[in-house]
Design a protein around this motif. Sequence first.
Motif, PDB file in Angstrom:
ATOM      1  N   GLU A  14      37.120  37.900  28.737  1.00  8.91           N
ATOM      2  CA  GLU A  14      38.307  38.412  28.008  1.00  8.91           C
ATOM      3  C   GLU A  14      39.605  37.788  28.558  1.00  8.91           C
ATOM      4  O   GLU A  14      40.472  37.581  27.940  1.00  8.91           O
ATOM      5  N   ASN A  15      39.587  37.741  30.002  1.00 10.87           N
ATOM      6  CA  ASN A  15      40.861  37.442  30.830  1.00 10.87           C
ATOM      7  C   ASN A  15      41.232  36.104  30.176  1.00 10.87           C
ATOM      8  O   ASN A  15      42.319  35.651  30.045  1.00 10.87           O
ATOM      9  N   LEU A  27      54.497  31.689  43.695  1.00  8.52           N
ATOM     10  CA  LEU A  27      52.955  32.408  43.563  1.00  8.52           C
ATOM     11  C   LEU A  27      52.594  32.950  44.619  1.00  8.52           C
ATOM     12  O   LEU A  27      52.843  32.973  45.675  1.00  8.52           O
ATOM     13  N   SER A  28      51.700  33.886  44.211  1.00  9.78           N
ATOM     14  CA  SER A  28      50.897  34.947  45.441  1.00  9.78           C
ATOM     15  C   SER A  28      50.427  33.882  46.256  1.00  9.78           C
ATOM     16  O   SER A  28      49.652  32.790  45.865  1.00  9.78           O
ATOM     17  N   GLU A  85      35.400  36.851  41.244  1.00  9.41           N
ATOM     18  CA  GLU A  85      36.232  37.680  40.484  1.00  9.41           C
ATOM     19  C   GLU A  85      37.650  37.785  40.888  1.00  9.41           C
ATOM     20  O   GLU A  85      38.430  37.926  40.010  1.00  9.41           O
ATOM     21  N   GLU A  86      37.941  37.651  42.185  1.00  8.31           N
ATOM     22  CA  GLU A  86      39.116  37.760  42.515  1.00  8.31           C
ATOM     23  C   GLU A  86      39.887  36.501  42.135  1.00  8.31           C
ATOM     24  O   GLU A  86      41.240  36.493  41.853  1.00  8.31           O
ATOM     25  N   ALA A  87      39.312  35.403  42.302  1.00 12.52           N
ATOM     26  CA  ALA A  87      40.074  34.168  41.786  1.00 12.52           C
ATOM     27  C   ALA A  87      40.283  33.980  40.392  1.00 12.52           C
ATOM     28  O   ALA A  87      41.548  33.674  40.113  1.00 12.52           O
ATOM     29  N   ALA A  88      39.445  34.687  39.637  1.00 11.77           N
ATOM     30  CA  ALA A  88      39.610  34.585  38.244  1.00 11.77           C
ATOM     31  C   ALA A  88      40.685  35.554  37.782  1.00 11.77           C
ATOM     32  O   ALA A  88      41.537  35.111  36.989  1.00 11.77           O
ATOM     33  N   ASP A  89      40.761  36.512  38.606  1.00 14.69           N
ATOM     34  CA  ASP A  89      41.829  37.559  38.162  1.00 14.69           C
ATOM     35  C   ASP A  89      43.207  37.021  38.717  1.00 14.69           C
ATOM     36  O   ASP A  89      44.210  37.211  37.881  1.00 14.69           O
ATOM     37  N   VAL A  90      43.288  36.391  39.890  1.00 18.09           N
ATOM     38  CA  VAL A  90      44.550  36.111  40.397  1.00 18.09           C
ATOM     39  C   VAL A  90      44.952  34.755  39.772  1.00 18.09           C
ATOM     40  O   VAL A  90      46.236  34.694  39.187  1.00 18.09           O
ATOM     41  N   TYR A  91      44.196  33.876  39.177  1.00 15.99           N
ATOM     42  CA  TYR A  91      44.499  32.556  38.109  1.00 15.99           C
ATOM     43  C   TYR A  91      45.049  33.028  36.838  1.00 15.99           C
ATOM     44  O   TYR A  91      46.162  32.625  36.624  1.00 15.99           O
ATOM     45  N   THR A  92      44.391  34.061  36.248  1.00 15.69           N
ATOM     46  CA  THR A  92      44.796  34.482  34.842  1.00 15.69           C
ATOM     47  C   THR A  92      46.014  35.190  34.882  1.00 15.69           C
ATOM     48  O   THR A  92      47.051  34.851  34.141  1.00 15.69           O
TER      49      THR A  92
END
Length: 436
Positions: A118-119, A27-28, A282-289
């Motif tokens: 949406e993500n 994982l990142s 925002e960053e956490a949601a993008d990375v998680y999804t």
Amino acid sequence: MVSTEGLVPITRSFLASYYDNYPFSPLSSDVSRLTDQIFAMATTDLLKDSPPTQGESLLVQEAERQPPHKVDENMWKNREQIEEILSMLEPTHWPRALQQQSTVEDAELVSLLGRLQENFKSTLSTLERFQAKNSEFVFNTVMTYMPQDFRGTIIRQQRDRSERNKQAAIDALVSSGGSIRDKYALLWEQQMERRRQLAELGSATGVYKTLMKYLVGVPEVLMDFIRQINDDQGPMEEQRQRYGPPLYSLTKMAHSISLFLSLLWGRLETSKLQKNQVVILEEAADVYTSEFQRFIKFIGEVFTNSPFFITAEDAGTLSIRKDDDYREISVPAGSAHEVSLTVESVNSYIAWDFSLVQGKLNVQDIGFSVECTNLSGEKTLILPYQRYEANQGNFCTCVPGNYKLIWDNSYSSFFKKVLRYKVDCIPPVVDSVSID
């Protein structure tokens, strides 16, 4: 009906060999960083001037808890948290101040929430498709070894009726006002009921097993498979050891995002959301999804290609190959045996497999633990001390240093232990770099 003659259920040794062909790219590093940051924002920033309610305290405790060990239970946990997040992202569930969009900042936040929604919807759809496809694949694969006459039809009809009843119970719960938490508690209970029914069938012996084989037409090798597949140390334990850690990290991240939103929504009327908090959310949601969808795609390919049965010859070959690298030593009473491994690179894998050669008079066990001393001399306990008759496991290293595996027989005053073990340190796979 496909013949099972000459076949045996998959073994943990076979899955270990099979999974070697499917390494998961780590994982990142943003996953652990952002999980810590958003959890700190929730428990430190938001609770600093406003103590948690009883319900919020339970959410904090759940986010702090270690994820469950089973892979499918983690899938359900992620699905539950995604639904919780989506519920909070619905405009009707926003705080009143945010619904009014009285400031430019509010309007920008609303735009961001729409994109995040949406993500998360896309991620939920991916997970639902994966679970449905996997369930159908397992059932259809099992059915290829079932009789294809009226008996196979009865089995399918019973399964369809059972699944309709389960869905009706879920629908009734939701219609009566049950929460998302209640819904997923029932879903997991239903999943455990499916497992119990399979285990009871597979454990049948004597006349009952003979009747199942000849009258119902269920092959004996299939019954052996469904009896042992989900055992704590059965074949699926290899899957948990190999692919569990990245999934556990994603489960914790989902809990932290859900916790932050829940606490934020309860305090947005009286406190202003800081710009850095918006950026981290925002960053956490993008990375998680993105990382969760990557994991689902990967594990789906692994599951689809994994067989249920192998030939007895393959199983024997794997067992012979497995025995080649084992050592056998005697650990005297009151002493311990240690194996030290120097690890220079993070993301190396340390793996072990051991058992005791049992005596005729009593069942023996031995203490086992794993610790790490990093390059600064700081010692960390990796695997807490516990007594085992046998154990198999592995983990991915986070720091360079000296890793020590300890078999402890100090508690025994009279009996030595004959230990048979194998230890490996596998360096990380480094992708080749192409130069234009």
